[in-house]
Enzyme design. Structure first.
Site, PDB file in Angstrom:
ATOM      1  CB  SER A   7      29.158  61.325   8.294  1.00  0.00           C
ATOM      2  OG  SER A   7      28.475  62.340   9.002  1.00  0.00           O
ATOM      3  CB  SER A  33      21.674  61.789  17.537  1.00  0.00           C
ATOM      4  OG  SER A  33      22.792  62.434  18.120  1.00  0.00           O
ATOM      5  CB  ILE A  93      25.909  56.548   9.053  1.00  0.00           C
ATOM      6  CG1 ILE A  93      26.890  57.327   9.940  1.00  0.00           C
ATOM      7  CG2 ILE A  93      25.414  55.301   9.762  1.00  0.00           C
ATOM      8  CD1 ILE A  93      26.236  58.040  11.126  1.00  0.00           C
ATOM      9  CE  LYS A 118      18.614  62.963  14.125  1.00  0.00           C
ATOM     10  NZ  LYS A 118      18.632  61.739  13.292  1.00  0.00           N
ATOM     11  CE1 TYR A 176      21.001  65.903  13.576  1.00  0.00           C
ATOM     12  CE2 TYR A 176      22.028  66.019  15.747  1.00  0.00           C
ATOM     13  CZ  TYR A 176      21.803  65.338  14.563  1.00  0.00           C
ATOM     14  OH  TYR A 176      22.359  64.098  14.358  1.00  0.00           O
TER      15      TYR A 176
HETATM   16  N1  LIG Z   1      27.742  61.849  12.123  1.00  0.00           N
HETATM   17  C1  LIG Z   1      27.477  61.810  13.402  1.00  0.00           C
HETATM   18  O1  LIG Z   1      28.344  62.056  14.241  1.00  0.00           O
HETATM   19  C2  LIG Z   1      26.081  61.428  13.889  1.00  0.00           C
HETATM   20  C3  LIG Z   1      25.863  61.336  15.271  1.00  0.00           C
HETATM   21  C4  LIG Z   1      24.597  60.976  15.727  1.00  0.00           C
HETATM   22  C5  LIG Z   1      23.583  60.721  14.825  1.00  0.00           C
HETATM   23  N2  LIG Z   1      23.811  60.840  13.471  1.00  0.00           N
HETATM   24  C6  LIG Z   1      22.688  60.563  12.554  1.00  0.00           C
HETATM   25  O2  LIG Z   1      23.088  59.655  11.546  1.00  0.00           O
HETATM   26  C7  LIG Z   1      22.258  59.810  10.404  1.00  0.00           C
HETATM   27  C8  LIG Z   1      23.134  59.809   9.157  1.00  0.00           C
HETATM   28  O3  LIG Z   1      23.951  60.954   9.176  1.00  0.00           O
HETATM   29  P1  LIG Z   1      25.450  61.008   8.648  1.00  0.00           P
HETATM   30  O4  LIG Z   1      26.308  61.333   9.800  1.00  0.00           O
HETATM   31  O5  LIG Z   1      25.753  59.839   7.805  1.00  0.00           O
HETATM   32  O6  LIG Z   1      25.340  62.358   7.760  1.00  0.00           O
HETATM   33  P2  LIG Z   1      25.593  62.677   6.208  1.00  0.00           P
HETATM   34  O7  LIG Z   1      26.886  62.080   5.764  1.00  0.00           O
HETATM   35  O8  LIG Z   1      25.399  64.142   6.074  1.00  0.00           O
HETATM   36  O9  LIG Z   1      24.392  61.908   5.491  1.00  0.00           O
HETATM   37  C9  LIG Z   1      23.076  62.354   5.645  1.00  0.00           C
HETATM   38  C10 LIG Z   1      22.234  61.811   4.519  1.00  0.00           C
HETATM   39  O10 LIG Z   1      20.899  62.345   4.638  1.00  0.00           O
HETATM   40  C11 LIG Z   1      20.529  62.869   3.388  1.00  0.00           C
HETATM   41  N3  LIG Z   1      19.532  63.938   3.432  1.00  0.00           N
HETATM   42  C12 LIG Z   1      19.654  65.165   3.976  1.00  0.00           C
HETATM   43  N4  LIG Z   1      18.552  65.889   3.731  1.00  0.00           N
HETATM   44  C13 LIG Z   1      17.726  65.102   2.991  1.00  0.00           C
HETATM   45  C14 LIG Z   1      16.452  65.289   2.406  1.00  0.00           C
HETATM   46  N5  LIG Z   1      15.809  66.456   2.497  1.00  0.00           N
HETATM   47  N6  LIG Z   1      15.902  64.268   1.716  1.00  0.00           N
HETATM   48  C15 LIG Z   1      16.558  63.098   1.574  1.00  0.00           C
HETATM   49  N7  LIG Z   1      17.762  62.868   2.099  1.00  0.00           N
HETATM   50  C16 LIG Z   1      18.350  63.865   2.807  1.00  0.00           C
HETATM   51  C17 LIG Z   1      21.828  63.391   2.781  1.00  0.00           C
HETATM   52  O11 LIG Z   1      21.683  63.587   1.384  1.00  0.00           O
HETATM   53  P3  LIG Z   1      22.605  64.681   0.599  1.00  0.00           P
HETATM   54  O12 LIG Z   1      23.952  64.063   0.412  1.00  0.00           O
HETATM   55  O13 LIG Z   1      21.845  64.867  -0.674  1.00  0.00           O
HETATM   56  O14 LIG Z   1      22.632  65.904   1.449  1.00  0.00           O
HETATM   57  C18 LIG Z   1      22.752  62.239   3.139  1.00  0.00           C
HETATM   58  O15 LIG Z   1      22.585  61.175   2.240  1.00  0.00           O
HETATM   59  C19 LIG Z   1      21.496  61.112  10.616  1.00  0.00           C
HETATM   60  O16 LIG Z   1      20.160  60.801  10.991  1.00  0.00           O
HETATM   61  C20 LIG Z   1      22.226  61.763  11.769  1.00  0.00           C
HETATM   62  O17 LIG Z   1      21.373  62.579  12.541  1.00  0.00           O
HETATM   63  C21 LIG Z   1      25.044  61.175  12.997  1.00  0.00           C
END
Ligand SMILES: NC(=O)c1ccc[n+]([C@@H]2O[C@H](COP(=O)([O-])OP(=O)(O)OC[C@H]3O[C@@H](n4cnc5c(N)ncnc54)[C@H](OP(=O)(O)O)[C@@H]3O)[C@@H](O)[C@H]2O)c1
Ligand SMILES: *[C@@H]1O[C@H](CO)[C@@H](O)[C@H](O)[C@H]1NC(C)=O
Ligand SMILES: *[C@@H]1O[C@H](CO)[C@@H](O)[C@H](O)[C@H]1NC(C)=O
Ligand SMILES: CC(=O)N[C@H]1CO[C@H](CO)[C@@H](O)[C@@H]1O
Length: 316
Positions: free
Chosen positions: A234, A172, A50, A203, A199
């Site tokens: 993602s 979330s 995202i 959130k 988690y």
């Molecule tokens: N996907 C869903 O269904 C969903 C639903 C509700 C909320 N969300 C929220 O949306 C946000 C984005 O998530 P996403 O779905 O896009 O997940 P994602 O594709 O896994 O991306 C997460 C990002 O956070 C980074 N990250 C993880 N640990 C880190 C650290 N220690 N320091 C710096 N960066 C770090 C990851 O870097 P690396 O690539 O290096 O690991 C990646 O760039 C999150 O806050 C998640 O909780 C997602």
């Protein structure tokens, strides 16, 4: 004959799925025309998912976009992709590991030294699984909440100078199952179920933090918003146990949005004019939502703030 029937069946199934996707999964599109020329955006965890898609949209609007990521290779490569796809050369990687307060402080120092502006901060990075941070805290609690708390605190003065400015917190709907237990929320846990609870708790912390931040920012022209992006395809599910993948991934694929649709509410809260009066509130599908009462508890929000200050080393 059989092949023709199979083909017709497949076409029907695809048609039904398209109907399902557009009506029940995709969510609202919030493409606003707002230009961000002259503005600086900082987004954490922007090398994939995202965050990367959000960064691309904001770069297309002309913003200077800083991608704060923990891995140089992945961060530089995302910055390269976004520069190429947006035609905007002011997209830069900077190193930030949210599992370490030391890294957060070093990042803030470097950022404040090199960047005169900060107009939009998007606290997007998140982890779903994992146990312990470098500082010995629960990993999800530190990466998702504590380190973003510290980061925002360290950058707030710069945002005040650039007001009107905004903080977008990617939370979330998982917060609904979260709980703030001050005795345990910061402690590392083992096992998948405990990780999932951590988690959800982190959130919920995002939600309460956003409320309290809005209270503290009243009168500054900095506003903040909590976002639920929807269920999104993602990389966040990359760490689910191998045995669960054959079951979970096909279901996820069917019922989740792509990252373009998953980024819409973050983009909306970063750019939509006129939502300032909703500072501290919760958005999903590009519209205002009323979260459950436990995510609106101002007494818990205030205590969480004070506890967080102590844990990140801002209070005595
Ligand atoms: N996907 C869903 O269904 C969903 C639903 C509700 C909320 N969300 C929220 O949306 C946000 C984005 O998530 P996403 O779905 O896009 O997940 P994602 O594709 O896994 O991306 C997460 C990002 O956070 C980074 N990250 C993880 N640990 C880190 C650290 N220690 N320091 C710096 N960066 C770090 C990851 O870097 P690396 O690539 O290096 O690991 C990646 O760039 C999150 O806050 C998640 O909780 C997602
Ligand atoms: C967002 O919209 C989708 C339909 O596209 C719907 O299924 C979902 O329940 C909505 N979520 C919220 C929190 O309103
Ligand atoms: C906030 O913005 C309004 C409208 O632009 C302005 O009148 C006011 O002085 C600003 N307040 C601060 C503290 O910057
Ligand atoms: C598509 C869309 O949402 N457009 C809106 C963008 O913001 C301006 C100013 O607030 C509105 O007038 C548009 O309707």
């Amino acid at each position: 004959m059989v092949a023709a029937e199979a083909l017709a069946g497949l076409a029907l199934a695809m048609g039904l799925y398209a109907l399902l996707y557009y009506n029940f999964i995709k969510g609202a599109s919030c493409k606003n025309e707002t230009s961000l020329r002259g503005k600086t955006v900082l987004i954490t965890g922007a090398n994939t998912g995202i965050g990367k898609t959000t960064a691309l949209d904001l770069a297309r609007r002309g913003a200077r976009v800083i991608l704060a990521c923990r891995d140089r290779g992945r961060g530089e490569s995302a910055a390269y992709d976004i520069r190429r796809e947006s035609g905007n050369n002011e997209v830069l990687f900077m190193s930030l590991d949210l599992a370490s307060f030391k890294s957060v402080r070093a990042f803030a120092t470097a950022f404040l030294r090199s960047e005169p502006r900060l107009d939009i901060l998007i606290n997007n990075a998140g982890v779903g699984f994992g146990s312990r941070s470098e500082d010995g805290f629960n990993l999800a609690f530190q990466v998702n909440h504590l380190s973003h708390f510290l980061l925002t605190h360290l950058l707030l003065e710069r945002m005040k100078q650039c007001a009107p400015s905004r903080v977008v917190v990617v939370a979330s709907s998982g917060h609904e199952r979260g709980k703030i237990d001050f005795q345990n929320i910061h402690k590392p846990v083992d096992g998948q179920m405990a990780g999932l609870h951590s988690y959800c708790n982190s959130k919920l912390a995002n939600m309460l933090y956003t409320r309290e931040l809005a209270n503290r920012l009243e009168g500054t022209n900095i506003t903040c918003y909590a976002v639920h992006p929807g269920l999104v395809k993602s990389d966040i599910f990359r760490h689910i146990p191998v045995w669960l993948k054959p079951l979970f991934l096909p279901i996820l694929w069917l019922f989740s949005r792509d990252t373009i649709n998953g980024a819409q509410t973050s983009i909306y809260c970063a750019t939509q004019e006129g939502i300032e009066k909703y500072s501290g509130r919760y958005f999903a599908n590009c519209s205002l939502q009323d979260p459950k009462p436990h995510a609106q508890d101002d007494a818990v929000a205030k205590k969480l703030w004070e506890v967080s200050e102590r844990m990140v080393g801002l209070a005595n």
